[in-house]
Design an enzyme around this catalytic site. Sequence first.
Site, PDB file in Angstrom:
ATOM      1  N   ARG A   1       0.808  -1.232   0.000  1.00 26.46           N
ATOM      2  CA  ARG A   1       0.000   0.000   0.000  1.00 26.46           C
ATOM      3  C   ARG A   1       0.839   1.280   0.000  1.00 26.46           C
ATOM      4  NH1 ARG A   1      -2.640  -3.450   3.164  1.00 26.46           N
ATOM      5  NH2 ARG A   1      -4.558  -4.276   2.241  1.00 26.46           N
TER       6      ARG A   1
ATOM      7  N   LYS B   1       4.281  11.858 -11.559  1.00 21.47           N
ATOM      8  CA  LYS B   1       3.383  10.978 -12.324  1.00 21.47           C
ATOM      9  C   LYS B   1       4.076   9.632 -12.488  1.00 21.47           C
ATOM     10  CE  LYS B   1       0.844  14.073 -15.456  1.00 21.47           C
ATOM     11  NZ  LYS B   1       0.654  14.390 -16.880  1.00 21.47           N
TER      12      LYS B   1
ATOM     13  N   GLU C   1      12.969  17.583 -25.269  1.00 25.88           N
ATOM     14  CA  GLU C   1      12.123  18.053 -24.157  1.00 25.88           C
ATOM     15  C   GLU C   1      12.724  19.325 -23.542  1.00 25.88           C
ATOM     16  OE1 GLU C   1       9.329  16.535 -23.971  1.00 25.88           O
ATOM     17  OE2 GLU C   1       9.709  14.473 -24.654  1.00 25.88           O
TER      18      GLU C   1
ATOM     19  N   LYS D   1      10.085  22.789 -15.347  1.00 32.65           N
ATOM     20  CA  LYS D   1       9.009  21.809 -15.163  1.00 32.65           C
ATOM     21  C   LYS D   1       8.476  21.875 -13.740  1.00 32.65           C
ATOM     22  CE  LYS D   1       7.205  17.240 -15.716  1.00 32.65           C
ATOM     23  NZ  LYS D   1       7.262  15.904 -16.260  1.00 32.65           N
TER      24      LYS D   1
ATOM     25  N   GLU E   1      -2.836  18.594 -13.232  1.00 35.48           N
ATOM     26  CA  GLU E   1      -3.097  18.895 -14.646  1.00 35.48           C
ATOM     27  C   GLU E   1      -4.520  19.344 -14.913  1.00 35.48           C
ATOM     28  OE1 GLU E   1      -0.929  16.408 -17.306  1.00 35.48           O
ATOM     29  OE2 GLU E   1      -2.051  17.096 -19.053  1.00 35.48           O
TER      30      GLU E   1
ATOM     31  N   ARG F   1      -0.445  22.670 -16.480  1.00 34.55           N
ATOM     32  CA  ARG F   1       0.459  21.538 -16.696  1.00 34.55           C
ATOM     33  C   ARG F   1       0.332  20.985 -18.111  1.00 34.55           C
ATOM     34  NH1 ARG F   1       2.231  16.703 -12.457  1.00 34.55           N
ATOM     35  NH2 ARG F   1       3.683  15.734 -13.885  1.00 34.55           N
TER      36      ARG F   1
ATOM     37  N   ASN G   1       2.684  19.578 -22.747  1.00 32.93           N
ATOM     38  CA  ASN G   1       2.447  18.722 -23.922  1.00 32.93           C
ATOM     39  C   ASN G   1       2.703  19.451 -25.236  1.00 32.93           C
ATOM     40  OD1 ASN G   1       1.678  16.491 -22.388  1.00 32.93           O
ATOM     41  ND2 ASN G   1      -0.418  17.273 -22.210  1.00 32.93           N
TER      42      ASN G   1
ATOM     43  N   HIS H   1       3.323  17.699 -28.563  1.00 33.75           N
ATOM     44  CA  HIS H   1       3.117  16.265 -28.354  1.00 33.75           C
ATOM     45  C   HIS H   1       1.918  15.663 -29.076  1.00 33.75           C
ATOM     46  CE1 HIS H   1       6.509  16.417 -25.715  1.00 33.75           C
ATOM     47  NE2 HIS H   1       6.391  15.145 -25.388  1.00 33.75           N
TER      48      HIS H   1
ATOM     49  N   HIS I   1       2.923  12.406 -31.024  1.00 33.43           N
ATOM     50  CA  HIS I   1       2.288  11.096 -30.859  1.00 33.43           C
ATOM     51  C   HIS I   1       1.737  10.591 -32.195  1.00 33.43           C
ATOM     52  CE1 HIS I   1       1.781  12.176 -26.352  1.00 33.43           C
ATOM     53  NE2 HIS I   1       2.944  11.579 -26.576  1.00 33.43           N
TER      54      HIS I   1
ATOM     55  N   HIS J   1      10.756   9.079 -30.062  1.00 35.19           N
ATOM     56  CA  HIS J   1       9.995  10.138 -29.405  1.00 35.19           C
ATOM     57  C   HIS J   1      10.660  11.519 -29.547  1.00 35.19           C
ATOM     58  CE1 HIS J   1       7.075  11.896 -26.741  1.00 35.19           C
ATOM     59  NE2 HIS J   1       8.039  12.359 -25.963  1.00 35.19           N
TER      60      HIS J   1
HETATM   61  N1  LIG Z   1       6.177  10.486 -15.528  1.00 41.96           N
HETATM   62  C1  LIG Z   1       6.287  11.499 -16.364  1.00 41.96           C
HETATM   63  O1  LIG Z   1       5.921  12.637 -16.056  1.00 41.96           O
HETATM   64  C2  LIG Z   1       6.913  11.254 -17.709  1.00 41.96           C
HETATM   65  C3  LIG Z   1       7.289  12.343 -18.516  1.00 41.96           C
HETATM   66  C4  LIG Z   1       7.916  12.087 -19.736  1.00 41.96           C
HETATM   67  C5  LIG Z   1       8.141  10.782 -20.145  1.00 41.96           C
HETATM   68  N2  LIG Z   1       7.734   9.739 -19.329  1.00 41.96           N
HETATM   69  C6  LIG Z   1       7.973   8.350 -19.728  1.00 41.96           C
HETATM   70  O2  LIG Z   1       9.375   8.143 -19.835  1.00 41.96           O
HETATM   71  C7  LIG Z   1       9.598   7.096 -20.776  1.00 41.96           C
HETATM   72  C8  LIG Z   1      10.733   7.497 -21.671  1.00 41.96           C
HETATM   73  O3  LIG Z   1      11.887   7.725 -20.871  1.00 41.96           O
HETATM   74  P1  LIG Z   1      13.336   7.369 -21.408  1.00 41.96           P
HETATM   75  O4  LIG Z   1      13.527   7.992 -22.736  1.00 41.96           O
HETATM   76  O5  LIG Z   1      14.296   7.662 -20.326  1.00 41.96           O
HETATM   77  O6  LIG Z   1      13.186   5.789 -21.689  1.00 41.96           O
HETATM   78  P2  LIG Z   1      13.953   4.536 -21.090  1.00 41.96           P
HETATM   79  O7  LIG Z   1      13.877   4.500 -19.619  1.00 41.96           O
HETATM   80  O8  LIG Z   1      13.460   3.352 -21.831  1.00 41.96           O
HETATM   81  O9  LIG Z   1      15.461   4.837 -21.493  1.00 41.96           O
HETATM   82  C9  LIG Z   1      15.817   4.870 -22.869  1.00 41.96           C
HETATM   83  C10 LIG Z   1      16.882   3.796 -23.172  1.00 41.96           C
HETATM   84  O10 LIG Z   1      18.118   4.199 -22.593  1.00 41.96           O
HETATM   85  C11 LIG Z   1      18.601   3.173 -21.720  1.00 41.96           C
HETATM   86  N3  LIG Z   1      19.349   3.886 -20.693  1.00 41.96           N
HETATM   87  C12 LIG Z   1      18.878   4.646 -19.676  1.00 41.96           C
HETATM   88  N4  LIG Z   1      19.896   5.200 -19.018  1.00 41.96           N
HETATM   89  C13 LIG Z   1      21.046   4.797 -19.623  1.00 41.96           C
HETATM   90  C14 LIG Z   1      22.410   5.053 -19.413  1.00 41.96           C
HETATM   91  N5  LIG Z   1      22.823   5.895 -18.452  1.00 41.96           N
HETATM   92  N6  LIG Z   1      23.311   4.450 -20.224  1.00 41.96           N
HETATM   93  C15 LIG Z   1      22.907   3.636 -21.231  1.00 41.96           C
HETATM   94  N7  LIG Z   1      21.631   3.361 -21.486  1.00 41.96           N
HETATM   95  C16 LIG Z   1      20.698   3.953 -20.687  1.00 41.96           C
HETATM   96  C17 LIG Z   1      17.385   2.403 -21.294  1.00 41.96           C
HETATM   97  O11 LIG Z   1      17.706   1.093 -20.906  1.00 41.96           O
HETATM   98  C18 LIG Z   1      16.563   2.437 -22.580  1.00 41.96           C
HETATM   99  O12 LIG Z   1      17.027   1.458 -23.477  1.00 41.96           O
HETATM  100  C19 LIG Z   1       8.296   6.842 -21.492  1.00 41.96           C
HETATM  101  O13 LIG Z   1       7.719   5.638 -21.030  1.00 41.96           O
HETATM  102  C20 LIG Z   1       7.428   8.027 -21.079  1.00 41.96           C
HETATM  103  O14 LIG Z   1       6.052   7.696 -21.014  1.00 41.96           O
HETATM  104  C21 LIG Z   1       7.133   9.967 -18.137  1.00 41.96           C
HETATM  105 ZN   LIG Z   2       7.842  13.882 -24.527  1.00 41.28          ZN
END
Ligand SMILES: NC(=O)c1ccc[n+]([C@@H]2O[C@H](COP(=O)([O-])OP(=O)(O)OC[C@H]3O[C@@H](n4cnc5c(N)ncnc54)[C@H](O)[C@@H]3O)[C@@H](O)[C@H]2O)c1
Ligand SMILES: [Zn+2]
Length: 357
Positions: free
Chosen positions: A114, A136, A178, A218, A228, A232, A236, A239, A243, A255
């Site tokens: 929990r 989030k 971003e 941010k 949001e 907030r 986007n 985006h 998307h 992305h």
């Molecule tokens: N919670 C939020 O507010 C929010 C905001 C934006 C994006 N997101 C989410 O974030 C995700 C995208 O994040 P991301 O681009 O970090 O993706 P990810 O975590 O998949 O990382 C991208 C790639 O890089 C690799 N990686 C990460 N750190 C590394 C390092 N130091 N050295 C080598 N490889 C490394 C990972 O294994 C992966 O293959 C999506 O799922 C998206 O929905 C969430």
């Molecule tokens: Zn994005």
Amino acid sequence: MVIGNDSLGYPIFVCENAEQPLRSFVRGRGMRCIVLADAQPAVLARARALAVRLPRCLGVLPIVLGEPRKRLARIEEIADALIAAGADRSTLILGVGGGVANDTFGLAAALFMRGVPYAHVATSLLAMLDASIGGKVGVDTSAGKNLVGRFSDPMAVFADLHALRTLPFREIRAGLAEAVKHAILAGGESFESLELLAPHRFERWPWAEIVARSVAIKAAVVRADREERGLRATLNLGHTFAHAYESASGYRIAHGAAVALGLRAAGLLALRGGRFSRAEHLRVLALLALLGMPLSTRVPAEAAFAAMRGDKKRRDGALRFVLPDAIGLVRADVRVPDARVRSVLRAMEAPPGDAER
Ligand SMILES: NC(=O)c1ccc[n+]([C@@H]2O[C@H](COP(=O)([O-])OP(=O)(O)OC[C@H]3O[C@@H](n4cnc5c(N)ncnc54)[C@H](O)[C@@H]3O)[C@@H](O)[C@H]2O)c1
Ligand SMILES: [Zn+2]
């Protein structure tokens, strides 16, 4: 450098090496801890290096992630692994990885017993300046991205700049897209500093400064509108287009590249709506080009439009967009007639031409 304490209620440590601040943080909590790490080899190695000298650490649990594995099944897998490793309600969970790790491990911590305390060590640029900020967490379902989740603040976030050394170029670019988005939101020095850095090689970039600036932008938006309800949504920017391009290309467009396309498209849409100046639109295009981002796409306009029509932002028959009025002034929920959207999508099939100059 510590940011966020005042605005978000938890600290965001932007550090060349997270080892020491992480250790002090864990010691200060006086709790046992356990590390969940993205099993990607470089990330796992980094997680192990960070865990070695943590006090009362139960170990490092590698979890195979990646966007297709950002599913509810991971939550059960993680809960089972935590139990097997001896974690309980009084164990601090430390997640290490990018945005997928942040969203998955954060949700797992919010649901395990929990809810147990959680801190995230961000290893991708995108996680440092975007995903790990704002509380989030969530996972995807077959119907779409991030459809199951919640707001759940971590106790702390560590942007471990050391980890950027192993991050592939394509992932650096994803984070930078971003950062450009945040700079358009904030304008002023935030945008100018990226313009000044853009011509230089990434190796020379002052990452601490870039991450800290983007985090602050941010954090300020999230602070004003955590759930949001309005502001907030400006995060986007670009985006809705991004998307559509990701989905219409069968996810062959990454992305970050899709966000760059989305920023051009949003700028052009605003320009054609008479609310964004040509000079400022050109500044955004010049910055994206200097950063090596794509500005046009082979995705046919009609395919992108069809993808967009399925977007949840469509209400009462018209698509709604987040659009810039100026660099430093962005508005959400702008209703745009379909014909104008389609003409922008057609323009996106070619590099910026005279109409945009
Ligand atoms: N919670 C939020 O507010 C929010 C905001 C934006 C994006 N997101 C989410 O974030 C995700 C995208 O994040 P991301 O681009 O970090 O993706 P990810 O975590 O998949 O990382 C991208 C790639 O890089 C690799 N990686 C990460 N750190 C590394 C390092 N130091 N050295 C080598 N490889 C490394 C990972 O294994 C992966 O293959 C999506 O799922 C998206 O929905 C969430
Ligand atoms: Zn994005």
